[in-house]
Write a protein that holds these residues in place. Sequence first.
Motif, mmCIF file in Angstrom:
data_model
loop_
_atom_site.group_PDB
_atom_site.id
_atom_site.type_symbol
_atom_site.label_atom_id
_atom_site.label_comp_id
_atom_site.label_asym_id
_atom_site.label_seq_id
_atom_site.Cartn_x
_atom_site.Cartn_y
_atom_site.Cartn_z
ATOM 1 N N PRO A 1 -19.852 -52.757 43.752
ATOM 2 C CA PRO A 1 -20.800 -53.115 44.817
ATOM 3 C C PRO A 1 -20.921 -54.633 45.030
ATOM 4 O O PRO A 1 -21.560 -55.046 45.987
ATOM 5 C CB PRO A 1 -22.119 -52.537 44.309
ATOM 6 N N GLY A 2 -20.325 -55.438 44.156
ATOM 7 C CA GLY A 2 -20.381 -56.891 44.358
ATOM 8 C C GLY A 2 -21.811 -57.416 44.410
ATOM 9 O O GLY A 2 -22.151 -58.241 45.272
ATOM 10 N N LEU A 3 -22.643 -56.949 43.491
ATOM 11 C CA LEU A 3 -24.068 -57.308 43.530
ATOM 12 C C LEU A 3 -24.258 -58.816 43.424
ATOM 13 O O LEU A 3 -23.547 -59.492 42.675
ATOM 14 C CB LEU A 3 -24.810 -56.595 42.400
ATOM 15 N N ASP A 4 -25.201 -59.319 44.167
ATOM 16 C CA ASP A 4 -25.531 -60.751 44.184
ATOM 17 C C ASP A 4 -24.321 -61.622 44.516
ATOM 18 O O ASP A 4 -24.227 -62.772 44.072
ATOM 19 C CB ASP A 4 -26.116 -61.188 42.821
ATOM 20 N N GLY A 5 -23.408 -61.049 45.257
ATOM 21 C CA GLY A 5 -22.249 -61.847 45.670
ATOM 22 C C GLY A 5 -21.222 -62.085 44.577
ATOM 23 O O GLY A 5 -20.324 -62.894 44.750
ATOM 24 N N HIS A 6 -21.350 -61.379 43.445
ATOM 25 C CA HIS A 6 -20.323 -61.509 42.412
ATOM 26 C C HIS A 6 -19.216 -60.501 42.695
ATOM 27 O O HIS A 6 -19.306 -59.351 42.309
ATOM 28 C CB HIS A 6 -20.923 -61.239 41.023
ATOM 29 N N TYR A 7 -18.169 -60.982 43.347
ATOM 30 C CA TYR A 7 -17.140 -60.054 43.782
ATOM 31 C C TYR A 7 -15.986 -59.911 42.786
ATOM 32 O O TYR A 7 -14.914 -59.452 43.133
ATOM 33 C CB TYR A 7 -16.620 -60.439 45.173
ATOM 34 N N ASP A 8 -16.215 -60.369 41.556
ATOM 35 C CA ASP A 8 -15.152 -60.206 40.572
ATOM 36 C C ASP A 8 -15.679 -59.624 39.260
ATOM 37 O O ASP A 8 -15.077 -59.780 38.224
ATOM 38 C CB ASP A 8 -14.432 -61.531 40.317
ATOM 39 N N GLN A 9 -16.840 -58.962 39.339
ATOM 40 C CA GLN A 9 -17.385 -58.357 38.118
ATOM 41 C C GLN A 9 -17.535 -56.858 38.301
ATOM 42 O O GLN A 9 -18.299 -56.394 39.147
ATOM 43 C CB GLN A 9 -18.753 -58.972 37.802
ATOM 44 N N GLN A 10 -16.802 -56.120 37.485
ATOM 45 C CA GLN A 10 -16.852 -54.669 37.626
ATOM 46 C C GLN A 10 -18.121 -54.111 36.990
ATOM 47 O O GLN A 10 -18.364 -54.307 35.805
ATOM 48 C CB GLN A 10 -15.606 -54.043 36.980
ATOM 49 N N THR A 11 -18.911 -53.394 37.795
ATOM 50 C CA THR A 11 -20.161 -52.838 37.268
ATOM 51 C C THR A 11 -20.237 -51.323 37.437
ATOM 52 O O THR A 11 -21.148 -50.685 36.925
ATOM 53 C CB THR A 11 -21.376 -53.450 37.994
ATOM 54 N N VAL A 12 -19.305 -50.774 38.204
ATOM 55 C CA VAL A 12 -19.268 -49.314 38.371
ATOM 56 C C VAL A 12 -17.812 -48.898 38.241
ATOM 57 O O VAL A 12 -16.919 -49.746 38.238
ATOM 58 C CB VAL A 12 -19.804 -48.887 39.759
ATOM 59 N N ALA A 61 -6.131 -56.016 26.667
ATOM 60 C CA ALA A 61 -6.949 -54.848 26.359
ATOM 61 C C ALA A 61 -8.161 -54.795 27.278
ATOM 62 O O ALA A 61 -8.517 -53.754 27.821
ATOM 63 C CB ALA A 61 -7.397 -54.899 24.898
ATOM 64 N N ARG A 62 -8.768 -55.953 27.490
ATOM 65 C CA ARG A 62 -9.972 -56.032 28.306
ATOM 66 C C ARG A 62 -9.652 -55.843 29.793
ATOM 67 O O ARG A 62 -10.403 -55.208 30.531
ATOM 68 C CB ARG A 62 -10.602 -57.409 28.096
ATOM 69 N N GLY A 63 -8.502 -56.395 30.175
ATOM 70 C CA GLY A 63 -8.163 -56.409 31.596
ATOM 71 C C GLY A 63 -7.492 -55.125 32.044
ATOM 72 O O GLY A 63 -8.154 -54.101 32.169
ATOM 73 N N PRO A 64 -6.204 -55.148 32.266
ATOM 74 C CA PRO A 64 -5.584 -53.973 32.891
ATOM 75 C C PRO A 64 -5.626 -52.701 32.043
ATOM 76 O O PRO A 64 -5.586 -51.613 32.583
ATOM 77 C CB PRO A 64 -4.134 -54.406 33.130
ATOM 78 N N LEU A 65 -5.725 -52.816 30.724
ATOM 79 C CA LEU A 65 -5.560 -51.605 29.922
ATOM 80 C C LEU A 65 -6.828 -50.789 29.743
ATOM 81 O O LEU A 65 -6.763 -49.599 29.479
ATOM 82 C CB LEU A 65 -4.967 -51.952 28.542
ATOM 83 N N SER A 66 -7.995 -51.405 29.850
ATOM 84 C CA SER A 66 -9.204 -50.590 29.683
ATOM 85 C C SER A 66 -10.161 -50.814 30.845
ATOM 86 O O SER A 66 -10.047 -51.779 31.585
ATOM 87 C CB SER A 66 -9.899 -50.935 28.359
ATOM 88 N N ASP A 67 -11.086 -49.881 30.975
ATOM 89 C CA ASP A 67 -12.090 -49.949 32.029
ATOM 90 C C ASP A 67 -13.421 -50.301 31.363
ATOM 91 O O ASP A 67 -13.960 -49.491 30.603
ATOM 92 C CB ASP A 67 -12.167 -48.585 32.727
ATOM 93 N N PRO A 68 -13.969 -51.495 31.611
ATOM 94 C CA PRO A 68 -15.135 -51.953 30.867
ATOM 95 C C PRO A 68 -16.367 -51.073 31.058
ATOM 96 O O PRO A 68 -17.269 -51.093 30.229
ATOM 97 C CB PRO A 68 -15.386 -53.357 31.434
ATOM 98 N N VAL A 69 -16.395 -50.320 32.136
ATOM 99 C CA VAL A 69 -17.588 -49.524 32.409
ATOM 100 C C VAL A 69 -17.667 -48.293 31.496
ATOM 101 O O VAL A 69 -18.743 -47.873 31.081
ATOM 102 C CB VAL A 69 -17.643 -49.126 33.898
ATOM 103 N N ILE A 70 -16.517 -47.737 31.175
ATOM 104 C CA ILE A 70 -16.538 -46.469 30.439
ATOM 105 C C ILE A 70 -15.745 -46.482 29.142
ATOM 106 O O ILE A 70 -15.823 -45.541 28.367
ATOM 107 C CB ILE A 70 -15.972 -45.325 31.319
#
Lengths: 996, 275
Positions: free
Chosen positions: B119-130, A57-66
Amino acid sequence: MANRIEIGFRQGIRDALGEKIKKRIIGHLRIHVDSVRTVEVYTIDGDLTPGELEKAARGPLSDPVIQEFAIDRGMACGFDWLIEVGFRPGVTDNVGKTAAEAIAILTGKPVRVYTSRQYVIGGIRDRCALDLLTRADAERIASELLANELIQRCEIIDGHTWDPARGMKPHVPRVMGEDRPRTEEIDLDCPEEALIRISQERVLALSIEEMRILRDYLKNETVLARRKEVGLGARITDAELECLAQTWSEHCKHKIFNARIAYDDGEGHIREIDSLFDTCIKRSTREIRERMGAGDWCLSVFSDNAGIIRFNDDWNLVFKVETHNSPSALDPYGGALTGIVGVNRDPFGCGKGAKLIFNTDVFCFAPPDYAKPLPKRILHPRRIYEGVREGVEHGGNKSGIPTVNGCLVFDERYLGKPLVYCGTGGIMPARLNGAPTHTKEILPGDLVVMTGGRIGKDGIHGATFSSEELHEGSPVTAVQIGDPITQKKMTDFLLVARDRGLYRTITDNGAGGLSSSVGETARLSGGCEIDLKKSPLKYPGLNPWEILISESQERMTLAVTPEKIDRFLSLARKMDVEATVLGHYTDSGWFHIRYGEETVVLIEMSFLHDGLPQMSLRAAWTPPRHAEPDFSEPDDLGGAMKEMLSRLNICSKESVVRQYDHEVQGGSVVKPVTGVVNDGPSDAAVIRPLLDTFEGIVVANGICPRYSDIDAYHMAACAIDEAVRNAIAVGAPLNRLAGLDNFCWCDPVRSEKTPDGEYKLAQLVRANMALYDVTTAYGVPCISGKDSMKNDYQIGAVRISIPPTLLFSTLGRMEDVRKAVTMDVKKAGDLVYVLGKTFRELGGSEWYALHGAVGNSVPKVHAKTAKALYEPLHRAIRAGLVASCHDCSDGGLGVTLAETAFAGGLGLEVDLKNIPAEGIGRNDELLFSESQSRFVVTVSPGSREAFEALLTGCTFARIGTVIPEGVLRIDGLGGQRIIEEDTRALKAAWQKPLAF
Amino acid sequence: MPQRIRAIVITGNGTNCEMEMAHACKLARFDEVEIVHISDLLYGTEQLDDYHFLNLPGGFLDGDDLGSAKAGANRILHAAVAGREERLYDQFARFIAAGKLILGVCNGFQLLVKLGMLPGLDGHYDQQTVTLTFNDSGRFEDRWVYLRVDPGSPCIFTKGISGLYLPVRHGEGKFVTLDEKILERLHREGLIAVQYSDENCREATLEYPANPNGAVDGIAGICNETGRIFGLMPHPEAYLHRTNHPRWTREELPEEGMGLALFRNAAAFLRSANF
């Protein structure tokens, strides 16, 4: 154990789909709702731990930003009604398939995933806070907008009874039923009534004559002896019966086009026609090719899945247009999606296989604002419009093929069956590994290999079903939903396999499924033997006959030599494409199908393909007479011009065009929309299929069904001329144009249901005569085509038949795309010309239709005169003398002038007195007559002499100039100003109708 | 002796702009340009380490069925490379750490964002922020847009470019950040390399259709803090020659299309770099 994962948008995040649905509920259904939110539901049938469910659910199925998710509880809250729509068992669920793959990558566990969507609806409350949205409203929203009961189920939940903590129970639409495949034997040695019943009950669409032939075939001693050797008797198996019904269907065999026809011309002459296909279409192409002699650029015509012509020394072009009408009537989205990804496989499975480079789509619908009661089982035209549009959008865009050209046609008679024409072009190297690519060869011993999707019950009886009118019992299984990504993965793989020479021959699985693809290719070696039990299935429970004729999508059939099979299969595995060896080709003369050890089909190849006798039909032409309209020239011609520009058949189609990717692959040169703010209507598309050369191709179409009401001869002639002149208008040379004919007719065989069949067949005969006359005059050979002959609807006493419709498509080669011309005026001071003569030809015109009339003076094509214009016009374009060029079609000269002006953001000053015309004394008639082979051209003053010199001998005239202010100023025949309109207002009228 | 530079264009599973992307690299005079199917990476027959410029072209990875590029990102994050003790993601991480260039266009941009590489802020290239979500119009659209380029951005690709005119072709292009702080940081650090703008490429816009999807602050593309990873929704590879321009029959235009400049910048940067 099944679990539900629900995904919804976070608070404050816009739900664009929900808003779109809300707009439609209010706008289309006139039900007032306050809010619509959507929730995506994944029902996971598998063995996942709570931790794995959360990870998915957290990974491929949903987008954590929205988004946020809920597992095994309800996401929705605070609503009046919730409608959940999911698929019925067995219906293709592309998103579910992708989700299952993603979860397998994530957890290493195989699961099945079924998707559904919730529409969470809040109603509007009045001041007393009473609910204004009733259950009946919710039911209407579900059935008339959200769900198609043929393929989807829906559940409606009352907000008052909703407990989010409990949510909804997982519903797993798994295909149930016993898995005991069996083959039934049917005794055909029975009375004729029984034979008819067998054909009807099994949706075989076989006539009594055809059933008799089958009965007699099974009495042949040699046949019986051979059958005995493989354990078959004198009774026919269901698989054999189904296979023959597919192969002999109108859809596959084109029985009407190949029939012997006695044509009564209405003037006392009866002409015997031995196959319209041979004597009109093929004959025209043959004669044109003979005339071209050594310069003949046709390579493969009428014999393969698509036509093949030469592009240059190193490359060939491939083109095919198909229809997918009946399925689109039942499920517009799935039907149209299948239509486009289906026709993709034609050029792809042509010769050695072609890379796909463009799509072109033409849709014929009833008006989207249709307000009368709908006959049974018919979806509202707006729903068909939106569903078809979206299906083709997904099919085309997701396949990465630009949709470069198309058209929308409206007529109430498309209410019963919409026409969904989908065309695709491709390009292939002229030679590969030293051998030409436009031919096919199979040797005995080559393996029969199927690649791509798996087989399910979808699409069973597609071929026979489309050979009938739409009726109460039309089978649900005929509906299918395409999967563009499975197909894209397969085509990516097969192009690599092609270039490495890993297969000998390729063909597609379309109508009739394996029965047709293997049956057709087995002709190349002289027989085959395959085992259906080896076929990969979507779910268990299919009988052998179902596997044989299923039209499940995204499949190709290949002939692979035994020494290359290992390399072929390992490349398939690597590129994640399923490939299965089903058997081998033989030269035994028999079409031999087993299920495991048991033979289920044994039919002589010659009987399968040539056992069907030619039909004999009668056609009788009686020219119809329509009332001539009785109205005088309106005082306000400016207002009339706006009314015309707002006609559905004339207005802007930009809202549809923009939803199709027309630029992918990087070779876009003339786009479907053009002009100073990119919104004028182009006549044709120009693309560069190879990015390292300026050689290009031109794609255009012509279609004008209204003229059939007067004479289908002129309907066809005008459609061909329109397709040709559209191509000429952007810069294609006449001598490098190829044509495709797609006939969609209403049943032209006289019967109880169709008492006027002889007239309709006469219309078909006349359309074909026109095709022969006009294509030979222009030297434009047809290279492929298709017909769809039963575009009728009959339920109870209601019968709706489409107007006979020919779509003519052209494919041209341009030496240098940098010479292409667009339709928008370029500079103030440029000179405005009209090319071609205007006659009093308003029969079947949009102007008459606006006044509720048909009339009789249908436009006629003067092909010799037209050719004498097209050739010098092309030379003028090539010489760079033409600033803009726009053809005159629906709405005539008036509409063309307006479009030319507003597309360029400038104005025109034009004098009608200068227009070359014959027999016209009224301004409105001069403006809106639909005479053929005419253009409006603008030329810079400096090019005037050279341009006029090139056109010496042609009918043309300078009628005005381009002016800097955005005004269309027209002086009438009497010398007075008859139109003075702001071009922005004209454009607004033109843009308004379909801007939803 | 200038560096020999190699470009890789990844395709497969629904990618469809690989041909024109590779063509752009060739026109920008990369010494080698390979279109590589993702199965070759997963089978270990090809690896990213052998290249300098990674192109992630447009398309519909896995049909965008779970949201644009979601399933594609899942594959890169979790699928193992055959015969090696690593995931495809590890090769991406090495590629970034080596200071090489990555360009994601449309679906490729969506992929970079959903992987967390942008944007990979602070070199974290595996955290989605946008993210990039559904257009406000609720529909896919193909139309040309003007782009304002931030001259102060560290973006390698947009150096020296004052404005762009390119087509967008997407249904999920609306740029959104997780919160205001991230948005503010993108602005502050100049990571918003391109914005939808007025016809003069000066003012960013929220007005439809100039801003075709409702993107926050008109954001059309962003880079990471080194400027070496860049993603944008509009298609530079769709405007390589003047005949691609929608008004080439009525305007005086240079022979070369505007989109090529991005690829030339990449080539110039790599040729002078040392790996």
